[in-house]
Motif scaffolding. Sequence first.
Motif, PDB file in Angstrom:
ATOM      1  N   SER A  90     -30.360   2.884   5.914  1.00 43.03           N
ATOM      2  CA  SER A  90     -30.745   1.628   6.567  1.00 43.03           C
ATOM      3  C   SER A  90     -29.638   1.076   7.452  1.00 43.03           C
ATOM      4  O   SER A  90     -29.603  -0.122   7.728  1.00 43.03           O
ATOM      5  N   ILE A  91     -28.737   1.921   7.908  1.00 40.04           N
ATOM      6  CA  ILE A  91     -27.608   1.474   8.712  1.00 40.04           C
ATOM      7  C   ILE A  91     -28.098   0.844  10.014  1.00 40.04           C
ATOM      8  O   ILE A  91     -29.057   1.311  10.635  1.00 40.04           O
ATOM      9  N   SER A  92     -27.442  -0.228  10.420  1.00 41.67           N
ATOM     10  CA  SER A  92     -27.813  -0.899  11.661  1.00 41.67           C
ATOM     11  C   SER A  92     -27.195  -0.181  12.852  1.00 41.67           C
ATOM     12  O   SER A  92     -26.277   0.635  12.707  1.00 41.67           O
ATOM     13  N   LEU A  93     -27.686  -0.507  14.041  1.00 39.20           N
ATOM     14  CA  LEU A  93     -27.168   0.125  15.252  1.00 39.20           C
ATOM     15  C   LEU A  93     -25.693  -0.208  15.450  1.00 39.20           C
ATOM     16  O   LEU A  93     -24.891   0.663  15.816  1.00 39.20           O
ATOM     17  N   GLY A  94     -25.314  -1.463  15.204  1.00 43.86           N
ATOM     18  CA  GLY A  94     -23.921  -1.857  15.379  1.00 43.86           C
ATOM     19  C   GLY A  94     -22.989  -1.092  14.462  1.00 43.86           C
ATOM     20  O   GLY A  94     -21.933  -0.610  14.887  1.00 43.86           O
ATOM     21  N   HIS A  95     -23.374  -0.961  13.207  1.00 39.55           N
ATOM     22  CA  HIS A  95     -22.551  -0.207  12.262  1.00 39.55           C
ATOM     23  C   HIS A  95     -22.521   1.274  12.629  1.00 39.55           C
ATOM     24  O   HIS A  95     -21.488   1.936  12.473  1.00 39.55           O
ATOM     25  N   PHE A  96     -23.637   1.791  13.102  1.00 35.88           N
ATOM     26  CA  PHE A  96     -23.694   3.198  13.506  1.00 35.88           C
ATOM     27  C   PHE A  96     -22.729   3.461  14.663  1.00 35.88           C
ATOM     28  O   PHE A  96     -21.975   4.449  14.646  1.00 35.88           O
ATOM     29  N   LEU A  97     -22.736   2.587  15.661  1.00 35.28           N
ATOM     30  CA  LEU A  97     -21.840   2.757  16.805  1.00 35.28           C
ATOM     31  C   LEU A  97     -20.379   2.676  16.378  1.00 35.28           C
ATOM     32  O   LEU A  97     -19.543   3.474  16.819  1.00 35.28           O
ATOM     33  N   ALA A  98     -20.072   1.709  15.517  1.00 33.96           N
ATOM     34  CA  ALA A  98     -18.682   1.539  15.084  1.00 33.96           C
ATOM     35  C   ALA A  98     -18.198   2.736  14.274  1.00 33.96           C
ATOM     36  O   ALA A  98     -17.100   3.251  14.492  1.00 33.96           O
ATOM     37  N   LEU A  99     -19.024   3.193  13.341  1.00 32.66           N
ATOM     38  CA  LEU A  99     -18.624   4.326  12.506  1.00 32.66           C
ATOM     39  C   LEU A  99     -18.531   5.614  13.315  1.00 32.66           C
ATOM     40  O   LEU A  99     -17.724   6.490  13.009  1.00 32.66           O
ATOM     41  N   SER A 142     -20.959   4.736  28.667  1.00 29.09           N
ATOM     42  CA  SER A 142     -21.660   6.012  28.487  1.00 29.09           C
ATOM     43  C   SER A 142     -21.656   6.433  27.022  1.00 29.09           C
ATOM     44  O   SER A 142     -22.660   6.949  26.506  1.00 29.09           O
ATOM     45  N   VAL A 143     -20.531   6.205  26.347  1.00 30.47           N
ATOM     46  CA  VAL A 143     -20.438   6.557  24.925  1.00 30.47           C
ATOM     47  C   VAL A 143     -21.452   5.759  24.109  1.00 30.47           C
ATOM     48  O   VAL A 143     -22.176   6.315  23.267  1.00 30.47           O
ATOM     49  N   PHE A 144     -21.527   4.457  24.359  1.00 33.90           N
ATOM     50  CA  PHE A 144     -22.446   3.621  23.585  1.00 33.90           C
ATOM     51  C   PHE A 144     -23.900   3.992  23.855  1.00 33.90           C
ATOM     52  O   PHE A 144     -24.736   3.975  22.942  1.00 33.90           O
ATOM     53  N   VAL A 145     -24.220   4.340  25.101  1.00 32.79           N
ATOM     54  CA  VAL A 145     -25.589   4.762  25.423  1.00 32.79           C
ATOM     55  C   VAL A 145     -25.932   6.058  24.688  1.00 32.79           C
ATOM     56  O   VAL A 145     -27.018   6.199  24.101  1.00 32.79           O
ATOM     57  N   CYS A 146     -25.011   7.009  24.705  1.00 32.35           N
ATOM     58  CA  CYS A 146     -25.254   8.293  24.028  1.00 32.35           C
ATOM     59  C   CYS A 146     -25.406   8.115  22.520  1.00 32.35           C
ATOM     60  O   CYS A 146     -26.272   8.736  21.889  1.00 32.35           O
ATOM     61  N   LEU A 147     -24.574   7.268  21.943  1.00 37.33           N
ATOM     62  CA  LEU A 147     -24.662   7.057  20.498  1.00 37.33           C
ATOM     63  C   LEU A 147     -25.924   6.278  20.125  1.00 37.33           C
ATOM     64  O   LEU A 147     -26.479   6.484  19.039  1.00 37.33           O
ATOM     65  N   SER A 148     -26.385   5.412  21.008  1.00 37.75           N
ATOM     66  CA  SER A 148     -27.659   4.731  20.761  1.00 37.75           C
ATOM     67  C   SER A 148     -28.806   5.733  20.759  1.00 37.75           C
ATOM     68  O   SER A 148     -29.745   5.627  19.957  1.00 37.75           O
ATOM     69  N   TYR A 149     -28.717   6.713  21.636  1.00 42.27           N
ATOM     70  CA  TYR A 149     -29.708   7.796  21.645  1.00 42.27           C
ATOM     71  C   TYR A 149     -29.666   8.568  20.323  1.00 42.27           C
ATOM     72  O   TYR A 149     -30.710   8.883  19.740  1.00 42.27           O
ATOM     73  N   CYS A 150     -28.462   8.856  19.832  1.00 46.14           N
ATOM     74  CA  CYS A 150     -28.336   9.569  18.556  1.00 46.14           C
ATOM     75  C   CYS A 150     -28.897   8.735  17.408  1.00 46.14           C
ATOM     76  O   CYS A 150     -29.523   9.272  16.484  1.00 46.14           O
ATOM     77  N   TYR A 151     -28.674   7.439  17.468  1.00 49.97           N
ATOM     78  CA  TYR A 151     -29.216   6.555  16.433  1.00 49.97           C
ATOM     79  C   TYR A 151     -30.743   6.591  16.444  1.00 49.97           C
ATOM     80  O   TYR A 151     -31.386   6.586  15.391  1.00 49.97           O
ATOM     81  N   GLY A 153     -21.987  13.251   6.171  1.00 49.61           N
ATOM     82  CA  GLY A 153     -20.961  12.444   6.801  1.00 49.61           C
ATOM     83  C   GLY A 153     -21.248  10.960   6.770  1.00 49.61           C
ATOM     84  O   GLY A 153     -22.278  10.501   6.255  1.00 49.61           O
ATOM     85  N   PRO A 154     -20.349  10.166   7.347  1.00 48.44           N
ATOM     86  CA  PRO A 154     -20.466   8.703   7.267  1.00 48.44           C
ATOM     87  C   PRO A 154     -21.677   8.141   7.991  1.00 48.44           C
ATOM     88  O   PRO A 154     -22.172   7.078   7.623  1.00 48.44           O
ATOM     89  N   LEU A 155     -22.171   8.829   9.018  1.00 45.95           N
ATOM     90  CA  LEU A 155     -23.316   8.308   9.766  1.00 45.95           C
ATOM     91  C   LEU A 155     -24.619   8.440   8.989  1.00 45.95           C
ATOM     92  O   LEU A 155     -25.626   7.836   9.370  1.00 45.95           O
ATOM     93  N   CYS A 156     -24.615   9.222   7.929  1.00 43.14           N
ATOM     94  CA  CYS A 156     -25.820   9.404   7.114  1.00 43.14           C
ATOM     95  C   CYS A 156     -25.658   8.836   5.709  1.00 43.14           C
ATOM     96  O   CYS A 156     -26.510   9.072   4.847  1.00 43.14           O
ATOM     97  N   SER A 157     -24.574   8.125   5.480  1.00 44.58           N
ATOM     98  CA  SER A 157     -24.324   7.608   4.134  1.00 44.58           C
ATOM     99  C   SER A 157     -25.277   6.486   3.753  1.00 44.58           C
ATOM    100  O   SER A 157     -25.541   6.256   2.583  1.00 44.58           O
ATOM    101  N   ASP A 158     -25.814   5.781   4.761  1.00 40.77           N
ATOM    102  CA  ASP A 158     -26.722   4.659   4.502  1.00 40.77           C
ATOM    103  C   ASP A 158     -27.947   4.810   5.395  1.00 40.77           C
ATOM    104  O   ASP A 158     -27.851   4.643   6.614  1.00 40.77           O
TER     105      ASP A 158
END
Length: 395
Positions: free
Chosen positions: A89-98, A14-23, A82-87
């Motif tokens: 061109s951030i990829s989905l994998g990096h976004f989820l991890a951060l 559920s967390v990964f699905v929600c964060l993918s939506y945020c991405y 914050g860290p989620l907006c630092s790049d």
Amino acid sequence: MEGEIFNFIKVWLSVFVCLSYCYTISKKVSKGLSRLLCVLPVVCLFLFLPLDLHSIHLGGVTAFFIAWLANFKLLLFAFGKGPLCSDPSISLGHFLALACFPIKIQQSTPPKPQNTSSKVNPFPLESQNGHIKENPPQKPIEKPKNPPLSHLNGQNKENPTSKKTQEGHISLLNYAVKGVLLAILACLYDYSDHMHPKVLLILYCFHIYFLLEFILAIVATLARVLLGMELEPQFKEPYLSTSLQDFWGKRWNLMVTNMLRITVYNPTRHALVTRGINKKWAPLIAVFTTFVVSGFMHELIFYYLGRLSPTWEVTWFFLLHGLCLVVELFLKAVVFTGGWQLPRLISGPLAIGFVFVTSFWLFFPPFLRFKADVRAFEEYALLGEFLKNVTRALI
């Protein structure tokens, strides 16, 4: 045990699905109020998801990762910070991890500009008075016959790779020693009935520290291996602290320190200065406000762990430390302006002793009230039995 693991997997899916939506909305919704309205349902859901878990380890880690760190990062993300907006061109994998793990990418220092005055001009022709003429050949730079001392015996102090390898070896040795100490602690618990309660609390302090450092190190290692991230350390030997400022600001759980600095300290300080508060007082008020927020968040984590009504002892623990840190900063800025400070052999034991004493007084009573220690050892036994059953099934 199987049911708890199933719930754990369900929660994190559920967390990964929600964060993918945020991405996804980061590409379509501009920062500000609109993005905040899109993110708020996820923030609320992350506050409820840890309630599906009841174990100390799985539930506590999940609550810390998503109800605290991920939510703070998402609130910053809503406003383009914050860290989620630092790049961009951030990829989905990096976004989820951060977003959901307590990791911070190590900032690489840019290479120093090289002095090109002694190098051969890459353009062999130059213009002079409208005429083109060839540059005279420059003499090659002679290398010194005697190499510098750093190159003797095959050693090169300027080689960052060797330095990084050496630090890695030190880190591995550090974790190996702490792993042995953690195993010794586990053996000592067999004699807990014969120990003084205060001695047992001291062992719990080291147990929590070692366990937290191992969990964060495992997460950092997985992120480094799977995503190729170079991460900053989360602990810097807090038992070597020389003051409360050193302990909370530079050594203990640095991911939380950094997150609180971005989300609470910096905005509070900026707001106070904007409203005309003296610049000498604004940082002190911001520091205390940061500890207030930290106290509330720790109280929330304790609720997830025990599901008991809060007694606010944990909050008072952080309020007390925040107040003492404000006094320490004030004395350093106003009284000891000449740089005078206590010798390390005195300030170190005083700082660590204060942390221990206040932990015994305010931090551990609620921790023991919901029998966290007993439940933790029961989970270790269940995990061992579960692994045995899995091994037998595979064999």
